[in-house]
Design an enzyme around this catalytic site. Structure first.
Site, PDB file in Angstrom:
ATOM      1  CG  ASP A 266      -1.730   0.962   1.206  1.00 32.04           C
ATOM      2  OD1 ASP A 266      -2.563   0.520   1.148  1.00 32.04           O
ATOM      3  OD2 ASP A 266      -1.465   1.883   1.804  1.00 32.04           O
ATOM      4  CG  LEU A 267       1.386   3.090  -3.161  1.00 29.30           C
ATOM      5  CD1 LEU A 267       1.230   4.671  -5.059  1.00 29.30           C
ATOM      6  CD2 LEU A 267       2.582   2.646  -3.931  1.00 29.30           C
ATOM      7  CG  ASP A 309      -3.116   3.809  -2.000  1.00 28.62           C
ATOM      8  OD1 ASP A 309      -3.985   2.793  -1.979  1.00 28.62           O
ATOM      9  OD2 ASP A 309      -2.060   3.913  -0.734  1.00 28.62           O
TER      10      ASP A 309
END
Lengths: 387, 158
Positions: A266-267, A309
């Site tokens: 996950d960004l 994301d």
């Protein structure tokens, strides 16, 4: 008679003119000796000239008119006579005589024939090649840097165009549909060197590929992939598969008792990127992130987009330690990479590794928990969950 | 004896020269050699007890950049309009060639040759809807060449 005298002088000086004098009934009065080579015999006085020059048949009345009009009325060009080419013209001589001139133009006509042969053969070859590219199930188009110069039928049909001119009027900038920052097809070609791209046109998704034909022209192919069940699961922004496809692969690998790691990533702070720089920049960051990852994983690994994301990575590795090491390297790579516009980006990773009686859900659950902990512990981390 | 001028009209490389050569000499050569200008060949026929000399004008094929000289059309009683049955674009050109012929002589008669029929499959031949006075010819195997010329000759003498 002035013209006739000039021509007769030419006849005397060169062998390019021959003549037959005829009367009002188109009967031969006399002829030059060289006529024989064109008509296979020497015309005799009183013969019907049409026996020797059938090319004049059908025009008798028009030719006879020259005795009335008193000027050259009839000319026939490039007539093949016994291996030679001649221009035939009939001209008024006096009130009872007309002169039929045979002007030998063999040399120039043969040269023209060679050119015409080359041109016609080229056209035939072009038409054949056109049929070949039209028969392809792929859309093909050729561009210079700025515009499309050739397209096959499949491409024309897709864009509702009859011909290339109509395509050019539409000013299709397909490169901008792929990436808004691209300015022309040359830049698209360069960007495709980094990896294949996916283009969404209406409901369809196409793989875009490019080949440099020569310095000025590039061949692009658009291969429709949405007809295939797996490719229907493609994410149009990144070109990655969606989670459903990964589920299939994980299930199959579990059935085959193979060992592998499942990574959830996950960004970090991606919402802030969208809020600060806009969603267009956010999209570019996602694409760059994917591109970076794809360059550092193997073809046997599978990267998919879970949504937003969040991404998943199927990593076939001999041990959890190897997998952790590999993901740690990727984390560092992202942390140190200079992203356009936003400069810095980090990512958190949660890992799980196969064990007895695992399912897709159990693997995913452990990886997701590990990711949650990585976020809690300050982000930009790789955590592994064994239980 | 009656003499009549007929034209061979059609796009380039449809086989006009090959049709004439087969009709006159009963020979065939599949090497393509572009015709330039015009070559006139003679053929004697007996049609309904009338002696007819056909003067067959084998004319260079028309291309988009090179039109047939208008002088060639003068005095023509008829024409054989030739297309290559395997090349759609030449079939589409038939209408234009007929228009060119009739522009010079409204009374001119014509027949149409869908040439190179030896290249078509039986199924392709079946799907062709040929009108009257249209023939599936082949200069290679000689099919329907005699009837092509004699039909035009009869039309002209009507």
């Amino acid at each position: 008679m002035r013209n006739v005298q000039i021509i007769l002088n030419a006849i005397l000086s060169k062998n390019i003119f021959e003549y037959i004098l005829v009367d009002r009934k188109l009967h031969v009065i006399s002829a030059s000796q060289g006529v024989r080579k064109y008509v296979n015999a020497m015309p005799k006085e009183g013969d019907d000239v049409l026996e020797y020059l059938p090319e004049l048949v059908g025009n008798e009345e028009e030719i006879k008119q020259i005795f009335v009009e008193k000027y050259c009325l009839y000319t026939l060009e490039s007539v093949y006579k016994n291996n030679d080419y001649v221009n035939i013209s009939v001209e008024y001589c006096d009130q009872n005589t007309a002169i039929i001139l045979l002007h030998n133009i063999t040399a120039i006509t043969r040269a023209q024939q060679n050119l015409l042969q080359y041109s016609n053969e080229s056209t035939l070859l072009y038409n054949t090649l056109q049929k070949v590219v039209d028969s392809q199930n792929t859309m093909l188009f050729v561009t210079n840097a700025e515009k499309i110069e050739f397209a096959n039928k499949k491409f024309l049909n897709f864009f509702h165009a009859e011909n290339i001119e109509e395509i050019q009027k539409k000013e299709l900038k397909l490169y901008q549909k792929l990436d808004a920052s691209l300015q022309n097809y040359r830049e698209l070609f360069v960007s495709l060197k980094e990896g294949e791209k996916y283009l969404k046109l209406g409901k369809d998704i196409f793989i875009v590929q490019a080949t440099q034909i020569e310095a000025a022209h590039t061949l692009f192919t658009l291969t429709k992939i949405t007809d295939f069940p797996h490719e229907m699961q493609l994410d149009p922004l990144t070109g990655l598969y969606r989670k459903d496809y990964l589920n299939e692969m994980v299930e199959k690998s579990l059935q085959e008792k193979r060992n592998f790691a499942l990574v959830v990533m996950d960004l970090d702070n991606f919402k802030q990127i969208n809020d600060t720089y806009g969603h267009l920049t956010g999209d570019k960051v996602l694409k760059a992130f994917v591109m970076l990852l794809k360059q550092h994983i193997r073809k046997t690994d599978l990267l998919v987009r879970w949504g937003g994301d969040e991404f998943l990575l199927f990593l076939e590795d001999g041990s959890p330690e190897n997998a952790i090491l590999k993901i740690e390297n990727i984390r560092k790579l992202i942390d140190e990479y200079h992203f356009e516009t936003i400069d810095h980006l980090s990512c958190s990773f949660g890992l799980s590794y196969t064990k007895e009686n695992d399912s897709v859900d159990s693997l995913l659950q452990r990886a997701d928990k590990a990711l949650y902990e990585a976020k809690i512990k300050g982000k930009n981390k790789v955590l592994f969950k064994e239980e | 004896m009656i003499r009549k001028k007929i034209l061979m009209l059609g796009d380039f490389a449809v086989g006009k020269t090959s049709l004439v050569r087969h009709y006159i000499d009963n020979t065939f050569d599949d090497v393509y050699l572009t015709t330039i200008g015009v070559k006139v060949s003679k053929k004697m026929l007996a049609v309904n007890h009338v002696e007819l000399e056909l003067l067959i004008w084998d004319i260079e094929g028309e291309t988009p950049s090179k039109k047939i000289p208008k002088a060639y059309f003068k005095g023509a009683s008829g024409a054989i309009i030739v297309c290559d049955a395997s090349r759609k674009e030449t079939v589409e050109g038939i209408r234009e060639h007929i228009g060119d012929l009739l522009a010079f002589n409204r009374e001119a008669k014509y027949v149409i040759a869908y040439n190179k029929s030896d290249l078509l499959s039986a199924q392709q031949k079946e799907t062709l809807s040929l009108s009257e006075n249209t023939f599936l010819t082949s200069a290679k195997d000689g099919s329907q060449i005699d009837i092509l010329f004699t039909t035009l000759a009869k039309e002209i003498l009507l």
